[in-house]
Design a protein around this motif. Structure first.
Motif, mmCIF file in Angstrom:
data_model
loop_
_atom_site.group_PDB
_atom_site.id
_atom_site.type_symbol
_atom_site.label_atom_id
_atom_site.label_comp_id
_atom_site.label_asym_id
_atom_site.label_seq_id
_atom_site.Cartn_x
_atom_site.Cartn_y
_atom_site.Cartn_z
ATOM 1 N N LEU A 221 46.656 -7.373 18.888
ATOM 2 C CA LEU A 221 46.530 -6.624 17.640
ATOM 3 C C LEU A 221 45.747 -5.330 17.863
ATOM 4 O O LEU A 221 44.668 -5.347 18.450
ATOM 5 C CB LEU A 221 45.812 -7.483 16.592
ATOM 6 C CG LEU A 221 45.459 -6.820 15.259
ATOM 7 C CD1 LEU A 221 46.717 -6.411 14.500
ATOM 8 C CD2 LEU A 221 44.608 -7.768 14.413
ATOM 9 N N ILE A 222 46.330 -4.227 17.390
ATOM 10 C CA ILE A 222 45.644 -2.939 17.376
ATOM 11 C C ILE A 222 45.499 -2.515 15.915
ATOM 12 O O ILE A 222 46.460 -2.624 15.145
ATOM 13 C CB ILE A 222 46.414 -1.853 18.131
ATOM 14 C CG1 ILE A 222 46.900 -2.351 19.484
ATOM 15 C CG2 ILE A 222 45.560 -0.603 18.312
ATOM 16 C CD1 ILE A 222 47.967 -1.475 20.088
ATOM 17 N N THR A 223 44.328 -2.032 15.537
ATOM 18 C CA THR A 223 44.149 -1.505 14.195
ATOM 19 C C THR A 223 43.790 -0.025 14.277
ATOM 20 O O THR A 223 42.907 0.379 15.031
ATOM 21 C CB THR A 223 43.052 -2.253 13.414
ATOM 22 O OG1 THR A 223 41.780 -2.020 14.010
ATOM 23 C CG2 THR A 223 43.331 -3.748 13.388
ATOM 24 N N GLY A 224 44.512 0.781 13.497
ATOM 25 C CA GLY A 224 44.178 2.182 13.320
ATOM 26 C C GLY A 224 43.411 2.311 12.022
ATOM 27 O O GLY A 224 43.913 1.935 10.962
ATOM 28 N N ASN A 225 42.198 2.875 12.078
ATOM 29 C CA ASN A 225 41.280 2.785 10.950
ATOM 30 C C ASN A 225 40.968 4.131 10.321
ATOM 31 O O ASN A 225 40.911 5.161 10.999
ATOM 32 C CB ASN A 225 39.993 2.100 11.400
ATOM 33 C CG ASN A 225 40.250 0.700 11.938
ATOM 34 O OD1 ASN A 225 41.114 -0.015 11.422
ATOM 35 N ND2 ASN A 225 39.540 0.319 12.973
ATOM 36 N N GLU A 226 40.741 4.083 9.023
ATOM 37 C CA GLU A 226 40.331 5.264 8.272
ATOM 38 C C GLU A 226 38.913 5.667 8.643
ATOM 39 O O GLU A 226 38.587 6.850 8.734
ATOM 40 C CB GLU A 226 40.434 4.956 6.774
ATOM 41 C CG GLU A 226 40.002 6.076 5.872
ATOM 42 C CD GLU A 226 40.197 5.732 4.405
ATOM 43 O OE1 GLU A 226 39.592 6.415 3.564
ATOM 44 O OE2 GLU A 226 40.942 4.781 4.106
ATOM 45 N N VAL A 227 38.076 4.676 8.854
ATOM 46 C CA VAL A 227 36.706 4.897 9.302
ATOM 47 C C VAL A 227 36.609 4.438 10.750
ATOM 48 O O VAL A 227 36.943 3.294 11.067
ATOM 49 C CB VAL A 227 35.708 4.125 8.423
ATOM 50 C CG1 VAL A 227 34.286 4.304 8.949
ATOM 51 C CG2 VAL A 227 35.809 4.590 6.974
ATOM 52 N N PRO A 228 36.203 5.297 11.665
ATOM 53 C CA PRO A 228 36.132 4.916 13.086
ATOM 54 C C PRO A 228 35.204 3.721 13.288
ATOM 55 O O PRO A 228 34.285 3.499 12.492
ATOM 56 C CB PRO A 228 35.569 6.178 13.748
ATOM 57 C CG PRO A 228 35.840 7.294 12.777
ATOM 58 C CD PRO A 228 35.749 6.673 11.420
ATOM 59 N N PRO A 229 35.432 2.981 14.375
ATOM 60 C CA PRO A 229 36.436 3.225 15.417
ATOM 61 C C PRO A 229 37.714 2.423 15.192
ATOM 62 O O PRO A 229 37.737 1.460 14.426
ATOM 63 C CB PRO A 229 35.716 2.706 16.662
ATOM 64 C CG PRO A 229 34.952 1.508 16.145
ATOM 65 C CD PRO A 229 34.493 1.886 14.773
ATOM 66 N N ASN A 230 38.792 2.831 15.883
ATOM 67 C CA ASN A 230 39.960 1.967 16.000
ATOM 68 C C ASN A 230 39.603 0.770 16.873
ATOM 69 O O ASN A 230 38.663 0.828 17.663
ATOM 70 C CB ASN A 230 41.133 2.741 16.599
ATOM 71 C CG ASN A 230 41.599 3.853 15.680
ATOM 72 O OD1 ASN A 230 41.390 3.803 14.472
ATOM 73 N ND2 ASN A 230 42.236 4.869 16.250
ATOM 74 N N ARG A 231 40.375 -0.309 16.742
ATOM 75 C CA ARG A 231 39.966 -1.542 17.419
ATOM 76 C C ARG A 231 41.151 -2.228 18.091
ATOM 77 O O ARG A 231 42.298 -2.117 17.644
ATOM 78 C CB ARG A 231 39.304 -2.494 16.433
ATOM 79 C CG ARG A 231 38.010 -1.936 15.818
ATOM 80 C CD ARG A 231 37.389 -2.897 14.835
ATOM 81 N NE ARG A 231 36.231 -2.347 14.152
ATOM 82 C CZ ARG A 231 34.973 -2.497 14.550
ATOM 83 N NH1 ARG A 231 34.707 -3.184 15.659
ATOM 84 N NH2 ARG A 231 33.977 -1.985 13.858
ATOM 85 N N LEU A 232 40.823 -2.985 19.147
ATOM 86 C CA LEU A 232 41.802 -3.735 19.933
ATOM 87 C C LEU A 232 41.362 -5.192 20.001
ATOM 88 O O LEU A 232 40.210 -5.488 20.314
ATOM 89 C CB LEU A 232 41.899 -3.148 21.340
ATOM 90 C CG LEU A 232 42.695 -3.928 22.391
ATOM 91 C CD1 LEU A 232 44.160 -4.040 21.990
ATOM 92 C CD2 LEU A 232 42.562 -3.254 23.749
ATOM 93 N N PHE A 233 42.302 -6.108 19.697
ATOM 94 C CA PHE A 233 42.024 -7.536 19.715
ATOM 95 C C PHE A 233 43.066 -8.245 20.570
ATOM 96 O O PHE A 233 44.268 -8.020 20.396
ATOM 97 C CB PHE A 233 42.072 -8.115 18.296
ATOM 98 C CG PHE A 233 41.174 -7.428 17.309
ATOM 99 C CD1 PHE A 233 39.892 -7.884 17.072
ATOM 100 C CD2 PHE A 233 41.613 -6.309 16.609
ATOM 101 C CE1 PHE A 233 39.060 -7.251 16.150
ATOM 102 C CE2 PHE A 233 40.802 -5.665 15.691
ATOM 103 C CZ PHE A 233 39.517 -6.137 15.459
ATOM 104 N N PHE A 234 42.630 -9.107 21.472
ATOM 105 C CA PHE A 234 43.543 -9.903 22.291
ATOM 106 C C PHE A 234 43.700 -11.294 21.683
ATOM 107 O O PHE A 234 42.743 -11.892 21.182
ATOM 108 C CB PHE A 234 43.041 -9.993 23.729
ATOM 109 C CG PHE A 234 43.331 -8.758 24.551
ATOM 110 C CD1 PHE A 234 43.977 -7.667 23.998
ATOM 111 C CD2 PHE A 234 42.961 -8.692 25.881
ATOM 112 C CE1 PHE A 234 44.250 -6.534 24.748
ATOM 113 C CE2 PHE A 234 43.231 -7.554 26.647
ATOM 114 C CZ PHE A 234 43.869 -6.483 26.073
ATOM 115 N N ASN A 235 44.930 -11.799 21.766
ATOM 116 C CA ASN A 235 45.331 -13.068 21.173
ATOM 117 C C ASN A 235 45.337 -14.153 22.250
ATOM 118 O O ASN A 235 45.861 -13.945 23.347
ATOM 119 C CB ASN A 235 46.728 -12.894 20.565
ATOM 120 C CG ASN A 235 47.256 -14.126 19.867
ATOM 121 O OD1 ASN A 235 46.582 -15.154 19.762
ATOM 122 N ND2 ASN A 235 48.482 -14.018 19.373
#
Length: 405
Positions: A221-235
């Protein structure tokens, strides 16, 4: 999609919109690569706000239809006659206006028919429809586990049970994202798995992307965010996501609106592209240049934007990866707005040299007539000529259909 515009700016925007809509017919509608057929192939509605669109065959006639998520109007179905000409079929979805942001299509109940999930922002009215296979749908929105100010949406099998699950990206006073698992005992119903599956992180998300980034067979999962930072999650393969901030190099603060994933440099590893705004209709606050993060093959992403992507001053709410010059290398199509003052612009094109280095080729590739406040873009062969076409959603300007050549 909240916009914070002053009265003066609103008046200016209306005048610009009028000027744009009047002038568009005198602009060039064709290039070597595309032909704009909007005026002959789409319903005319320059005041609508289709923020997202998917191209799918809803009635099993072999033609790609268009399902549109609309802000402050009922969502829509445009039926394709097979030549790429679309007719608005009214009354398919609930005839109520919501602040709908995104739509995704998939077979959630495993009956062989396409279903649709929509998410809304301000009024928090998410919608869920099961398809009958003939272009009609059953409203089962009460099956969705929760309401929220939603902006991001993606679907995929996150726990390996063969059923499509849902991830919702949220903003608002309590911006925690959702993970809804499809119930294996009752496919097409959902179990709220947010607390079990997602880290307890307050996060203002505008885009979510489910994709296997480390080649372990599980959707990350990758999230692009309105408020930094963007984030990366491994499943872990069971729908449990763990954040890996050390793997995502973020050199500048971003207001990201869409996440795209593709192999930019041809090394067989998926890279990440963040599409960004200066601000959401306000002042020039952040660098809007699209950020390209290159995968080292081990799921580590290094920001190589400076040497690979042209610097941009326009904001981008959406985009698609599309080999428009048919050279076998993925290129980039970007929506574009000048913010401030939320001014319509021409859709943009970046050409890949095959090694993941991009240059702007908008003038030669994109028809001038695509000027608008472009939003969600879908790709598909709508006229069955073997070439991919672009359906471009808009905010308060005419949606556009551009046929590939």
């Amino acid at each position: 999609m909240k916009l914070y515009l002053s009265a003066k700016l609103c008046a200016t925007t209306i005048l610009l919109s009028f000027a744009t809509n009047c002038h568009v017919f005198s602009q060039n509608t064709e290039t070597k690569y595309f032909k704009d057929v909007t005026t002959t192939h789409l319903p005319v509605d320059p005041e609508a706000h289709p923020l997202d669109v998917v191209l799918v065959d809803v009635n099993k006639d072999g033609h790609l239809d268009a399902v549109l998520a609309l802000e402050n109007l009922p969502n829509r179905l445009y039926l394709n006659d097979g030549t790429g000409k679309f007719t608005w079929k009214k009354g398919v979805f609930a005839e109520k206006s919501h602040d709908t942001e995104h739509v995704r299509a998939g077979d959630f109940d495993k009956d062989g028919n396409l279903d649709f999930v929509f998410v809304a922002e301000d009024d928090q009215n998410h919608e869920f429809y099961l398809g009958n296979g003939d272009g009609t749908f059953r409203d089962v929105s009460d099956r969705l586990p929760a309401k929220s100010e939603a902006n991001g949406l993606d679907i995929g099998d996150v726990n390996g049970d063969g059923l499509l699950d849902v991830v919702v990206g949220n903003t608002g006073p309590t911006p925690y994202n959702f993970l809804w698992l499809n119930d294996p005992k009752k496919p097409g119903h959902f179990i709220d798995y947010t607390k079990e599956g997602l880290p307890d992180i307050r996060i203002e998300t505008q885009s979510v992307k489910l994709v296997d980034l480390n080649k372990d067979g599980h959707l990350d999962l990758i999230t692009g965010n309105e408020v930094p930072p963007n984030r990366l999650f491994f499943n872990d393969g069971k729908g449990h996501f763990t954040e890996k901030p050390e793997k995502l190099e973020l050199l500048v603060p971003l207001h990201t609106r869409e996440v795209l994933v593709f192999d930019a440099n041809g090394d067989k590893h998926l890279d990440i592209l963040f599409l960004n705004l200066t601000s959401n209709g306000g002042a020039f606050e952040k660098d809007p240049t699209a950020r390209l993060l290159i995968n080292d093959g081990k799921g580590n992403f290094k920001d190589e934007t400076a040497k690979r992507i042209p610097k941009q001053e326009f904001s981008t709410y959406s985009g698609v990866i599309f080999d428009f010059n048919h050279d076998g290398h993925p290129d980039i199509i970007l929506s574009a707005l000048k913010i401030p003052p939320f001014q319509p612009m021409q859709v943009q094109a970046l050409q890949n040299d095959g090694k993941g280095n991009f240059k702007s080729v908008t003038k030669d590739v994109i028809p001038e007539s695509t000027v608008g406040r472009s939003w969600g873009i879908a790709v598909g062969d709508v006229n069955k000529d073997g070439k991919l076409d672009l359906f471009i959603g808009q905010w308060g300007t005419q949606a556009r259909l551009v046929l590939g050549k």
